[in-house]
Write an enzyme that holds these catalytic residues in place. Structure first.
Site, PDB file in Angstrom:
ATOM      1  N   SER A 196      -5.448  -6.164   1.823  1.00 10.52           N
ATOM      2  CA  SER A 196      -5.585  -7.889   2.390  1.00 10.52           C
ATOM      3  C   SER A 196      -4.262  -9.493   1.769  1.00 10.52           C
ATOM      4  O   SER A 196      -4.143  -9.691   1.866  1.00 10.52           O
ATOM      5  CB  SER A 196      -7.051  -8.328   2.156  1.00 10.52           C
ATOM      6  OG  SER A 196      -7.807  -7.890   0.405  1.00 10.52           O
ATOM      7  N   GLY A 197      -3.703  -8.623   0.490  1.00  7.12           N
ATOM      8  CA  GLY A 197      -3.040  -9.013  -0.200  1.00  7.12           C
ATOM      9  C   GLY A 197      -2.655 -10.778  -0.387  1.00  7.12           C
ATOM     10  O   GLY A 197      -2.050 -10.914  -0.595  1.00  7.12           O
ATOM     11  N   GLY A 198      -4.213 -10.812  -0.910  1.00  6.14           N
ATOM     12  CA  GLY A 198      -4.309 -12.334  -1.468  1.00  6.14           C
ATOM     13  C   GLY A 198      -4.265 -13.506   0.218  1.00  6.14           C
ATOM     14  O   GLY A 198      -4.554 -14.870   0.301  1.00  6.14           O
ATOM     15  N   ARG A 248     -11.129 -10.823 -11.760  1.00  8.33           N
ATOM     16  CA  ARG A 248     -11.539 -11.938 -10.925  1.00  8.33           C
ATOM     17  C   ARG A 248     -13.079 -12.201 -12.536  1.00  8.33           C
ATOM     18  O   ARG A 248     -13.356 -13.208 -11.680  1.00  8.33           O
ATOM     19  CB  ARG A 248     -12.240 -10.845 -10.863  1.00  8.33           C
ATOM     20  CG  ARG A 248     -10.767  -9.929 -10.370  1.00  8.33           C
ATOM     21  CD  ARG A 248     -10.720 -10.314  -8.595  1.00  8.33           C
ATOM     22  NE  ARG A 248      -9.601  -9.915  -8.490  1.00  8.33           N
ATOM     23  CZ  ARG A 248      -8.005 -10.049  -8.059  1.00  8.33           C
ATOM     24  NH1 ARG A 248      -7.750 -10.876  -9.030  1.00  8.33           N
ATOM     25  NH2 ARG A 248      -7.285  -8.909  -7.477  1.00  8.33           N
ATOM     26  N   ARG A 265      -9.448  -7.386  -2.685  1.00  9.39           N
ATOM     27  CA  ARG A 265     -10.301  -8.931  -2.616  1.00  9.39           C
ATOM     28  C   ARG A 265     -11.368  -9.695  -1.627  1.00  9.39           C
ATOM     29  O   ARG A 265     -12.310 -10.481  -1.218  1.00  9.39           O
ATOM     30  CB  ARG A 265      -9.216  -9.886  -3.017  1.00  9.39           C
ATOM     31  CG  ARG A 265      -8.716 -10.113  -4.273  1.00  9.39           C
ATOM     32  CD  ARG A 265      -6.896 -10.304  -4.586  1.00  9.39           C
ATOM     33  NE  ARG A 265      -6.161  -9.564  -3.612  1.00  9.39           N
ATOM     34  CZ  ARG A 265      -4.875  -9.826  -3.963  1.00  9.39           C
ATOM     35  NH1 ARG A 265      -4.183 -11.243  -4.429  1.00  9.39           N
ATOM     36  NH2 ARG A 265      -4.238  -9.070  -3.327  1.00  9.39           N
ATOM     37  N   LYS A 284      -1.434   3.303   3.693  1.00  8.00           N
ATOM     38  CA  LYS A 284      -2.699   1.812   2.960  1.00  8.00           C
ATOM     39  C   LYS A 284      -1.424   0.489   2.885  1.00  8.00           C
ATOM     40  O   LYS A 284      -1.015  -0.015   1.580  1.00  8.00           O
ATOM     41  CB  LYS A 284      -2.962   1.610   1.528  1.00  8.00           C
ATOM     42  CG  LYS A 284      -3.407   0.225   1.232  1.00  8.00           C
ATOM     43  CD  LYS A 284      -4.596   0.460   0.290  1.00  8.00           C
ATOM     44  CE  LYS A 284      -5.304  -0.750  -0.252  1.00  8.00           C
ATOM     45  NZ  LYS A 284      -6.348  -1.273  -0.823  1.00  8.00           N
ATOM     46  N   GLU A 287       0.391   3.657  -0.790  1.00  9.50           N
ATOM     47  CA  GLU A 287       0.229   2.431  -0.580  1.00  9.50           C
ATOM     48  C   GLU A 287       1.737   1.418  -1.253  1.00  9.50           C
ATOM     49  O   GLU A 287       1.612   1.400  -2.051  1.00  9.50           O
ATOM     50  CB  GLU A 287      -0.427   1.245  -1.690  1.00  9.50           C
ATOM     51  CG  GLU A 287      -0.666   0.049  -1.389  1.00  9.50           C
ATOM     52  CD  GLU A 287      -1.098  -0.621  -2.509  1.00  9.50           C
ATOM     53  OE1 GLU A 287      -2.830   0.144  -3.078  1.00  9.50           O
ATOM     54  OE2 GLU A 287      -2.281  -1.316  -1.741  1.00  9.50           O
TER      55      GLU A 287
HETATM   56  C1  5MM Z   1      -8.286  -3.712  -6.155  1.00  8.93           C
HETATM   57  O1  5MM Z   1      -7.232  -4.103  -6.078  1.00  8.93           O
HETATM   58  C2  5MM Z   1      -6.459  -3.128  -6.396  1.00  8.93           C
HETATM   59  C3  5MM Z   1      -6.598  -2.531  -7.912  1.00  8.93           C
HETATM   60  O2  5MM Z   1      -5.168  -3.706  -8.282  1.00  8.93           O
HETATM   61  P1  5MM Z   1      -4.176  -3.283 -10.149  1.00  8.93           P
HETATM   62  O3  5MM Z   1      -3.829  -2.506 -10.330  1.00  8.93           O
HETATM   63  O4  5MM Z   1      -3.506  -4.297 -10.196  1.00  8.93           O
HETATM   64  O5  5MM Z   1      -5.089  -3.872 -10.772  1.00  8.93           O
HETATM   65  C4  5MM Z   1      -5.149  -2.911  -5.749  1.00  8.93           C
HETATM   66  O6  5MM Z   1      -4.182  -2.082  -5.342  1.00  8.93           O
HETATM   67  C5  5MM Z   1      -5.919  -2.746  -4.410  1.00  8.93           C
HETATM   68  O7  5MM Z   1      -6.999  -1.523  -4.370  1.00  8.93           O
HETATM   69  C6  5MM Z   1      -5.174  -3.253  -2.772  1.00  8.93           C
HETATM   70  O8  5MM Z   1      -3.499  -3.869  -3.071  1.00  8.93           O
HETATM   71  C7  5MM Z   1      -5.883  -3.958  -2.017  1.00  8.93           C
HETATM   72  O9  5MM Z   1      -6.577  -4.943  -2.684  1.00  8.93           O
HETATM   73  P2  5MM Z   1      -6.107  -6.176  -1.766  1.00  8.93           P
HETATM   74  O10 5MM Z   1      -7.122  -7.107  -2.918  1.00  8.93           O
HETATM   75  O11 5MM Z   1      -4.739  -6.851  -1.427  1.00  8.93           O
HETATM   76  O12 5MM Z   1      -7.130  -6.279  -0.387  1.00  8.93           O
END
Ligand code: 5MM
Length: 341
Positions: free
Chosen positions: A263-265, A32, A294, A222, A177
C-alpha cells in the site's frame, strides 16, 4: 496441503484472499505504537498480533497468508498456542520477512541496498522447520529527478534474485518486493515519473530473476502501484489503475501467478479503491490482490489502542478492511459499502 511452490503461490493469491503484512521490524512497530502512546515490548507486540491473528472471520475468509517478523514466527499467544498454529488453523499460510533491512549503499548517496543474504540458506531451513512456506524481501528504490541510479536498481535486483533462488531451494515461495517509494523524499514526482521508474526497475528485476534461474511460477511479485508521489497527489483512481496495469503488462511475464500490491502509504480507502479499479479492468494475466501492512492495520491499531477491552473493536476494524480489500481483489468494491458498514 500441497508443498509444491506453484501450488502454495496460487493459494496465496486466489479466491479473493490476500496477504496481511504484519512483518514490521522492531523499530517500525515501535513507531506504530508511539502513535497510540503504547510502549513496544515483547508482550505488547504479542498482544497486538494476537488480536489480529485471532480475528476469525477476517483470517478465514479474506486472508491467505501472514508475513511475520522473525520474533513473531517463534512467538506464542498468551495461552501458549504458537502463532503459527493459530494462523494455520484459520486456513492461512505463515510467511517470514527475511531481509535485514535497507542500509545506506556505499558510493550511492541517498540510496539503499537491502541486506540479509549472508547465512540466508541456513536461516531459511530454520524458518521452514518452524512452518513458514513463503518469505518476503523488500528492495527500496528512491524516486527524485535524478534517482534511482542504474547501479542501485541493479544491486537491489540482484539481491532480490539471489534471495528468491535460495528460497525456492528451501521449499519456500519468495515474495519479490521492489518498492519504488511513493512517500520518500522529496515525494513530489508525478505519476509519469513513477511509471518510468517502476518500469525500469521491474525490467531489471526480471532480468536478474532469469539469470538466477528463479522459477517464475513459484514466486509472487509485490510491487508498488503507479501513482503520484505523496506530495503531489493528482491522478484519479482510474488513471492510477490504467498506468499500473500498463507498466505491469509491459514488464511482468504471465508465468508469474500473482501480484500482491503493497500500500506504500496510501490511505486505507485509496489502497482499496485502486486495487478494485485495477481488477475491474479485467483480462489480466495474473491474479492481482493485496499484501498490505498499513492499509490493513491502521484503523484496527487505532481502535485497539493497546487496551484489552478494545480487542473486539480492533478485530472489527481489521475484518472490515480485509473484507473491503477482498472485494477489491475481485474488482467489486464500491465506496458506499464503506458507509454501509
Ligand atoms: C509491514 O511493513 C513491512 C516491514 O517494514 P520494515 O522492515 O521497515 O519494518 C513492509 O515491508 C511491508 O511489508 C510492505 O512495505 C507493505 O506494507 P505497506 O504498509 O506499504 O502496505
Amino acid at each position: 496441503m500441497s508443498e509444491r511452490l506453484e501450488d502454495i503461490a496460487m493459494q496465496m493469491v486466489t479466491g479473493g484472499r490476500g496477504l496481511l503484512a504484519a512483518d514490521e521490524s522492531t523499530s517500525t512497530i515501535k513507531k506504530r505504537f508511539d502513535a497510540i502512546n503504547l510502549e513496544s515490548t515483547e508482550t505488547s507486540r504479542r498482544d497486538y498480533r494476537e488480536m489480529l491473528f485471532r480475528s476469525d472471520e477476517a483470517m478465514k475468509k479474506y486472508i491467505s497468508g501472514v508475513i511475520l517478523f522473525e520474533e513473531t514466527l517463534f512467538q506464542k499467544a498468551a495461552d501458549g498456542t504458537p502463532f503459527v498454529d493459530i494462523i494455520r488453523a484459520a486456513g492461512a499460510i505463515p510467511g517470514i520477512k527475511v531481509d535485514t533491512g535497507a542500509k545506506p549503499m556505499a558510493k550511492y548517496p541517498a540510496e539503499t541496498i537491502t541486506e540479509g543474504l549472508d547465512g540466508l540458506g541456513e536461516r531459511l531451513a530454520r524458518y521452514y522447520e518452524a512452518g513458514a512456506r513463503f518469505a518476503k524481501w523488500r528492495g527500496v528504490i528512491a524516486i527524485s529527478p535524478t534517482l534511482p541510479t542504474r547501479g542501485s536498481v541493479r544491486a537491489n535486483a540482484q539481491a532480490l534474485a539471489r534471495y528468491a533462488a535460495l528460497c525456492q531451494e528451501a521449499g519456500i515461495v519468495p515474495i519479490v518486493e521492489p518498492e519504488c517509494l511513493m512517500d520518500g523524499k522529496p515525494g513530489d514526482h508525478n505519476i509519469d515519473r513513477c511509471a518510468e521508474v517502476t518500469e525500469f526497475t521491474l525490467r531489471i528485476v526480471f532480468e536478474e530473476l532469469a539469470d538466477a534461474r528463479v522459477n517464475l511460477e513459484g514466486m509472487i511479485l509485490k510491487p508498488n502501484m503507479v501513482i503520484d508521489g505523496r506530495n503531489a497527489r493528482k491522478a484519479s483512481v482510474a488513471e492510477v489503475a490504467e498506468c499500473t496495469v500498463k507498466v505491469l503488462k509491459a514488464t511482468v511475464p504471465p508465468a508469474v501467478p500473482g501480484i500482491a500490491f503493497l500500500s506504500g502509504g496510501q490511505t486505507t480507502e485509496e489502497a482499496t479503491a485502486h486495487l478494485s479499479a485495477i481488477n475491474a479492468i479485467g483480462h489480466l494475466p495474473w491474479f492481482v490482490t493485496f499484501s498490505y501492512g498499513r492499509a490493513l492495520q491502521d484503523s484496527s491499531l487505532k481502535a485497539w489502542n493497546g487496551k484489552q477491552e478494545n480487542v473486539a473493536a480492533g478485530q472489527r476494524e481489521f475484518t472490515h478492511r480485509a473484507e473491503m480489500n477482498s472485494l477489491a481483489a475481485k474488482g467489486n468494491w464500491k465506496k458506499d459499502l464503506e458507509k454501509a458498514a
